[in-house]
Design a protein around this motif. Structure first.
Motif, PDB file in Angstrom:
ATOM      1  N   SER A   1       0.989  -1.371   0.135  1.00  0.00           N
ATOM      2  CA  SER A   1       0.065   0.044   0.000  1.00  0.00           C
ATOM      3  C   SER A   1       0.798   1.215  -0.001  1.00  0.00           C
ATOM      4  O   SER A   1       0.329   2.169  -0.463  1.00  0.00           O
ATOM      5  CB  SER A   1      -0.792   0.061   1.157  1.00  0.00           C
ATOM      6  OG  SER A   1      -0.268  -0.022   2.390  1.00  0.00           O
TER       7      SER A   1
ATOM      8  N   GLU B   1       1.348   2.697   2.527  1.00  0.00           N
ATOM      9  CA  GLU B   1       0.722   3.736   3.778  1.00  0.00           C
ATOM     10  C   GLU B   1       0.884   3.117   4.916  1.00  0.00           C
ATOM     11  O   GLU B   1       0.051   3.687   6.072  1.00  0.00           O
ATOM     12  CB  GLU B   1      -0.721   3.926   3.258  1.00  0.00           C
ATOM     13  CG  GLU B   1      -1.005   4.587   1.993  1.00  0.00           C
ATOM     14  CD  GLU B   1      -0.243   6.165   1.913  1.00  0.00           C
ATOM     15  OE1 GLU B   1      -0.137   6.439   2.809  1.00  0.00           O
ATOM     16  OE2 GLU B   1      -0.366   6.574   0.680  1.00  0.00           O
TER      17      GLU B   1
ATOM     18  N   VAL C   1       1.601   0.772  -4.591  1.00  0.00           N
ATOM     19  CA  VAL C   1       0.838   1.852  -4.921  1.00  0.00           C
ATOM     20  C   VAL C   1       1.324   3.242  -5.359  1.00  0.00           C
ATOM     21  O   VAL C   1       2.307   3.546  -4.698  1.00  0.00           O
ATOM     22  CB  VAL C   1      -0.151   2.138  -3.818  1.00  0.00           C
ATOM     23  CG1 VAL C   1      -1.231   3.617  -4.094  1.00  0.00           C
ATOM     24  CG2 VAL C   1      -0.975   1.113  -3.444  1.00  0.00           C
TER      25      VAL C   1
ATOM     26  N   SER D   1       2.246   6.715  -3.403  1.00  0.00           N
ATOM     27  CA  SER D   1       1.775   6.410  -2.053  1.00  0.00           C
ATOM     28  C   SER D   1       2.866   7.052  -1.138  1.00  0.00           C
ATOM     29  O   SER D   1       4.108   7.427  -1.571  1.00  0.00           O
ATOM     30  CB  SER D   1       1.841   4.939  -1.649  1.00  0.00           C
ATOM     31  OG  SER D   1       3.042   4.493  -1.966  1.00  0.00           O
TER      32      SER D   1
ATOM     33  N   SER E   1      -3.231 -10.370   1.065  1.00  0.00           N
ATOM     34  CA  SER E   1      -2.427 -10.066   0.108  1.00  0.00           C
ATOM     35  C   SER E   1      -1.769 -11.204  -0.873  1.00  0.00           C
ATOM     36  O   SER E   1      -1.531 -12.230  -0.041  1.00  0.00           O
ATOM     37  CB  SER E   1      -1.249  -9.357   0.452  1.00  0.00           C
ATOM     38  OG  SER E   1      -0.356  -8.677  -0.435  1.00  0.00           O
TER      39      SER E   1
ATOM     40  N   LYS F   1      -7.565  -3.144   4.640  1.00  0.00           N
ATOM     41  CA  LYS F   1      -6.640  -3.526   3.341  1.00  0.00           C
ATOM     42  C   LYS F   1      -5.086  -2.613   3.746  1.00  0.00           C
ATOM     43  O   LYS F   1      -4.091  -3.205   3.525  1.00  0.00           O
ATOM     44  CB  LYS F   1      -7.010  -2.866   2.344  1.00  0.00           C
ATOM     45  CG  LYS F   1      -6.197  -3.179   1.008  1.00  0.00           C
ATOM     46  CD  LYS F   1      -5.877  -4.507   0.696  1.00  0.00           C
ATOM     47  CE  LYS F   1      -4.765  -4.820  -0.233  1.00  0.00           C
ATOM     48  NZ  LYS F   1      -4.070  -6.272  -0.282  1.00  0.00           N
ATOM     49  N   SER F   2      -5.178  -1.485   4.496  1.00  0.00           N
ATOM     50  CA  SER F   2      -3.854  -0.758   4.494  1.00  0.00           C
ATOM     51  C   SER F   2      -4.309  -0.413   5.926  1.00  0.00           C
ATOM     52  O   SER F   2      -5.139   0.433   6.494  1.00  0.00           O
ATOM     53  CB  SER F   2      -3.659   0.495   3.716  1.00  0.00           C
ATOM     54  OG  SER F   2      -3.968   1.537   3.839  1.00  0.00           O
TER      55      SER F   2
END
Ligand code: F6R
Length: 360
Positions: free
Chosen positions: A103, A105, A129, A132, A154, A355-356
């Motif tokens: 991500s 992040e 990403v 990011s 993932s 997800k993140s």
């Protein structure tokens, strides 16, 4: 959007051949059988490398450690970002830090990046990403080019991380002259063949995963075992199973069994082993015999012709050296997927997970 698949996770698992091909595109020099990693061009080979990440990305880092050490002879430490950031760490200016984050992040990984940058140590971000936070703040970014990963668990992102870690280790091995030419050529050739090989075998792998998931979906607990470069895959197999099926699973270095976990083995506590054709196979085999002596049932990912007697051998194609991981990984992912789906769990959105992870 799911392209005919029941879940994003399944779609993303089946995207892995394309992901490998995309990660390799433009990064292999066919005539000279060399890796061209523009992103690292002009950067000195780090004296020591510190790899920091969380979750699945951390497992990818553990796998990459073997390659950096073997091919580029770089001393490597791999650490969970949430631990590293609170230690009084010792870094040198000619070290480098590699932050792995799909991500880009993840709060703890980002905090590590800021910490090591303030110490004057160069940071490479391995991110999926584009744009990011981790990608923006790193000194160098290597993008994994896996495309958006929607499923919380993932899958294809890890596959892309393994591909890029392989290329980075080849790159530094080339730069330092520590990688044998024959190994470099064999590895590049094996990488090139991976997309087609994965494409050919994924459907049958799914079938096998489905069959085994039916046999073990009522297990309360699972042990995943591996050694050497398969040890991180054991950790990943356990993480995938627990996060989407809610079956307790522990990933362990097979050689650690006799130091405690073997006490758990009984006929109701199955083991999922990675027993590929590598130098540590005889060691893994003897660890598995200890499991069998306690009446533990075993599923083992292995290769054709290996001398291994277990309840459920799961033969996957042989791939050169550590790249066997590219075949083992989807098998582990599909086993978790089929189990969770059979149990009626919310595969793409497991409970309690985001997800993140932007909070620490
Ligand atoms: C597991 C999973 C997580 C992430 C972890 C790190 O399937 O998805 O363990 O790997 O939260 O995320 P990134 O790579 O975005 O930093």
């Amino acid at each position: 959007q799911k392209g005919g698949y029941k879940h994003f996770m399944l779609k993303e698992i089946f995207e892995q051949p394309r992901v490998v091909a995309d990660c390799l595109a433009g990064r292999l020099d066919a005539t000279h059988q060399r890796v061209c990693l523009e992103e690292l061009a002009g950067m000195p080979v780090p004296k020591r490398l510190h790899v920091l990440a969380c979750g699945t990305s951390y497992h990818a880092g553990l796998w990459g450690m073997h390659l950096f050490e073997d091919w580029a002879r770089i001393p490597v430490s791999v650490e969970i970002a949430s631990e590293f950031r609170y230690r009084n760490v010792l870094l040198d200016e000619d070290d480098a830090v590699l932050i792995i984050s799909q991500s880009g992040e993840t709060a703890d990984s980002l905090a590590c990046l800021q910490l090591v940058k303030s110490m004057g140590v160069p940071v490479i971000g391995l991110c999926n990403v584009v744009g990011s936070s981790i990608a923006r703040e790193s000194d160098r970014v290597v993008y994994t080019q896996a495309g958006p990963e929607i499923s919380v668990a993932s899958t294809k992102a890890m596959c892309s991380q393994l591909t890029l870690l392989t290329l980075m280790a080849l790159h530094w091995g080339q730069e330092k002259g520590t990688l044998r030419e024959a190994d470099r050529i064999a590895c590049i050739e094996a990488l090139r063949q991976l997309p087609a090989l994965l494409d050919d075998h994924l459907p049958a792998m799914r079938e096998k995963a489905r069959e085994l998931s039916r046999l073990y979906a009522d297990a309360r607990s699972f042990l995943f075992l591996g050694r050497g470069h398969c040890c991180p895959l054991a950790l990943e197999g356990a993480l995938k199973l627990k996060e989407i099926s809610y079956i307790h699973a522990e990933g362990y270095a097979a050689g650690e069994m006799k130091h405690g976990p073997i006490a758990l083995i009984d006929p109701h506590f199955p083991t999922f082993a990675l027993a590929l054709d590598d130098a540590l196979f005889p060691k893994v085999k003897s660890n598995l015999q200890e499991v069998q002596a306690r009446n533990g049932e075993i599923i083992a990912l292995t290769n054709e012709g290996m001398d291994l007697q277990v309840e459920h051998p799961w033969i996957i194609p042989r791939v050169w050296g550590p790249l066997g991981a590219f075949m083992a990984l989807p098998a582990l992912q599909l086993f978790a997927y089929e189990t969770a789906d059979y149990l009626g769990k919310d595969v793409d959105q497991p409970r309690n997970l985001a997800k993140s992870v932007t909070v620490e």
